[in-house]
Design a protein around this motif. Structure first.
Motif, short mmCIF file in Angstrom:
data_model
loop_
_atom_site.label_atom_id
_atom_site.label_comp_id
_atom_site.label_asym_id
_atom_site.label_seq_id
_atom_site.Cartn_x
_atom_site.Cartn_y
_atom_site.Cartn_z
N THR A 114 16.27 30.59 62.74
CA THR A 114 14.89 29.75 62.56
C THR A 114 13.79 30.51 62.24
OG1 THR A 114 14.55 29.49 64.97
CG2 THR A 114 15.78 27.70 63.76
N ASP A 115 14.08 31.84 62.23
CA ASP A 115 12.61 32.79 61.96
C ASP A 115 12.30 32.64 60.43
OD1 ASP A 115 12.81 33.78 64.46
OD2 ASP A 115 13.17 35.79 63.92
N PRO A 116 10.92 32.63 60.28
CA PRO A 116 10.45 32.12 58.73
C PRO A 116 10.90 32.81 57.71
CG PRO A 116 8.69 32.22 60.53
CD PRO A 116 9.72 32.76 61.61
N ALA A 117 11.22 34.13 57.77
CA ALA A 117 11.98 34.91 56.74
C ALA A 117 13.42 34.57 56.45
CB ALA A 117 11.55 36.35 57.11
N THR A 118 14.18 34.42 57.56
CA THR A 118 15.59 33.81 57.56
C THR A 118 15.57 32.42 56.95
OG1 THR A 118 15.98 35.42 59.35
CG2 THR A 118 17.76 33.58 58.66
N GLN A 119 14.91 31.58 57.44
CA GLN A 119 14.93 30.33 57.00
C GLN A 119 14.56 29.91 55.75
OE1 GLN A 119 13.43 27.21 59.61
NE2 GLN A 119 13.15 25.64 58.28
N GLU A 120 13.43 30.59 55.06
CA GLU A 120 13.00 30.70 53.99
C GLU A 120 14.10 31.34 52.80
OE1 GLU A 120 9.26 32.37 51.22
OE2 GLU A 120 10.07 33.72 52.69
N ALA A 121 14.98 32.27 53.17
CA ALA A 121 16.00 32.71 52.22
C ALA A 121 17.01 31.94 52.36
CB ALA A 121 16.62 34.02 53.06
N ILE A 122 17.35 31.18 53.41
CA ILE A 122 18.67 30.17 53.48
C ILE A 122 18.00 28.91 52.55
CG2 ILE A 122 19.62 28.47 54.88
CD1 ILE A 122 19.64 30.56 57.14
N GLU A 123 16.88 28.52 52.62
CA GLU A 123 16.41 27.50 51.91
C GLU A 123 16.60 27.75 50.46
OE1 GLU A 123 13.31 24.87 53.30
OE2 GLU A 123 13.26 25.77 55.22
#
Length: 431
Positions: free
Chosen positions: A227-236
């Motif tokens: 749920t960290d912003p950088a991780t979530q951005e990449a997954i999305e």
């Protein structure tokens, strides 16, 4: 060297007929006068002539110091590995040296299958020249249980002729990936890129390239970072290659990289991510061999440049029940030193664990291996915990989250639940 019949099940595993005790000489190496008559090595996979020749060379080198010792080799098919090792731990036939997947070291160390070889590794000069991150990946709970033997990485495969037709270079960023993929689809009427959802290794590279992490250890506890912003951005972004950018078709939803592999071999997709080992499968599946001549490779594109790749490979370990740990480690050194490590990597089609070798002409002269060699300079590893396989292979937490998002799930809700599950599994007690 004796190569017994390849076992299809652990009941046929080779018995180590070693005799005599172990000891060390004044220089810290095992005393040849105490050498056993036999040491047994388990190599994962199937017997192939280059690997047999490699192990024959290993035995000859070992016998320069320990002339009375025979090296017996057993090839264990990967699907049989867990059952075979479990049976060995239960008192069945067991090896002295065991190859394990580098992401399995923590698992088997936690179960008591491997010896702590930290003291020996510290006094082994070649270990200082290994990829130190890969060497660290062979530790568990502060102890060294494995040393890297070889590694391989995934790269971006693409149709070189199609990129020439659309006037594009291999993409190096996410933005370029989308642009080139759309140009291929417009020009060739096939999907420009394949983004299979059941593909942890590929998804992880997108996460890492954006500065994200899957999980980190803080104060002895694992914390999911989905749920960290950088991780979530990449997954999305990865999920959006199917849903928003629409450069990857629904055909690959719920699938792994094997489906686009076949499509790549037959001119049905413009780009996809896979390892060097995929080329053999492409040769087997290509209906028109001429297509293969136009398939090239480049490092994986990341958010702003080359994405890190998981350096998948194997580690060499000493099995816990060996009666000759000193001599076993001496054999491990022959297999994993600069000569032995390079020899096996070349025989098996991978890269050695020594970064200084990646610039060798042998790797740079072939464009495909040159791309992989460059990719080897940017690598990462999954959480070094015995519970990683439970989270990934069994639970499919990361690819499962991507699948749900592609199918319309709310990213915030999906990733919050997945992150909680990931954290819980990684912190489960080791039995």
């Amino acid at each position: 060297m004796r190569f017994p019949r390849i076992a299809a099940a652990s009941a046929l595993l080779l018995t180590a007929t070693a005799c005599g005790g172990g000891g060390t000489g004044d220089d810290g190496t095992a005393d040849p006068s105490d050498a056993p008559s036999t040491l047994t090595v388990w190599i994962m996979g199937t017997s192939q002539e280059p690997l047999v020749e490699y192990m024959d060379d290993v035995e000859q080198r070992y016998q320069e110091t320990y002339p009375e010792t025979t090296v017996d080799v057993e090839f264990i098919p990967w699907p049989d590995a867990q059952e075979s090792i479990n049976n060995a731990m239960a008192g069945g036939d067991a090896p002295d040296i065991l190859e394990v997947g580098n992401d399995q070291v923590a698992n088997w160390a936690a179960q008591g299958a491997l010896l702590d070889i930290g003291t020996q590794v510290e006094s082994w000069p070649d270990a200082a020249d290994m990829d130190q991150a890969a060497l660290e990946y062979g530790t568990y709970d502060g102890a060294q249980y494995g040393v890297p033997w070889f590694a391989g990485v995934r790269t971006l495969y693409y149709r070189a002729d199609w990129l020439r037709d659309v006037g594009a270079e291999p993409p190096t960023t996410w933005e370029e990936l989308v642009d080139v993929a759309k140009a291929i689809e417009e020009e060739k009427d096939v999907p420009g890129f394949a983004a299979p959802t059941d593909f942890t290794n590929g998804i992880a590279s997108f996460v890492w390239s954006n500065g994200g992490e899957i999980a980190v250890q803080e104060g002895g506890q694992w914390e999911g970072r989905l749920t960290d912003p950088a991780t979530q951005e990449a997954i999305e972004f990865y999920a959006g290659l199917t849903t928003e950018e629409q450069i990857s078709p629904q055909t690959y939803v719920g699938e792994n990289e094997l489906v686009p592999l076949a499509d790549m071999a037959n001119g049905k997709v413009g780009m996809y991510i896979d390892g060097g080992w995929a080329l053999t499968s492409m040769e087997e599946q290509a209906e028109d061999p001429a297509v293969l001549e136009e398939i090239a490779a480049a490092p994986m594109p990341g958010a702003d440049g080359m994405a890190p790749a998981f350096a998948g490979g194997s580690a060499l370990t000493v099995f816990t029940t060996t009666e000759h740990p000193d001599f076993a480690f001496e054999l491990l050194k022959v297999m994993g030193d600069k000569e032995g490590g390079r020899g096996y990597a070349d025989a098996a089609g991978f890269f050695p664990a020594y970064p200084e070798m990646l610039d060798d002409e042998a790797y740079q002269s072939d464009p495909a291996t040159a791309a992989a060699a460059e990719q080897m300079t940017e690598t990462k590893f999954f959480p070094p915990t015995p519970k990683w396989n439970a989270a990934d292979q069994d639970g499919k937490i990361l690819p499962g989250a991507v699948l749900e998002i592609v199918r319309g799930g709310d990213p915030d809700e999906v990733l919050a639940q997945a992150n909680e599950e990931l954290t819980d599994i990684l912190n489960e007690p080791v039995e």
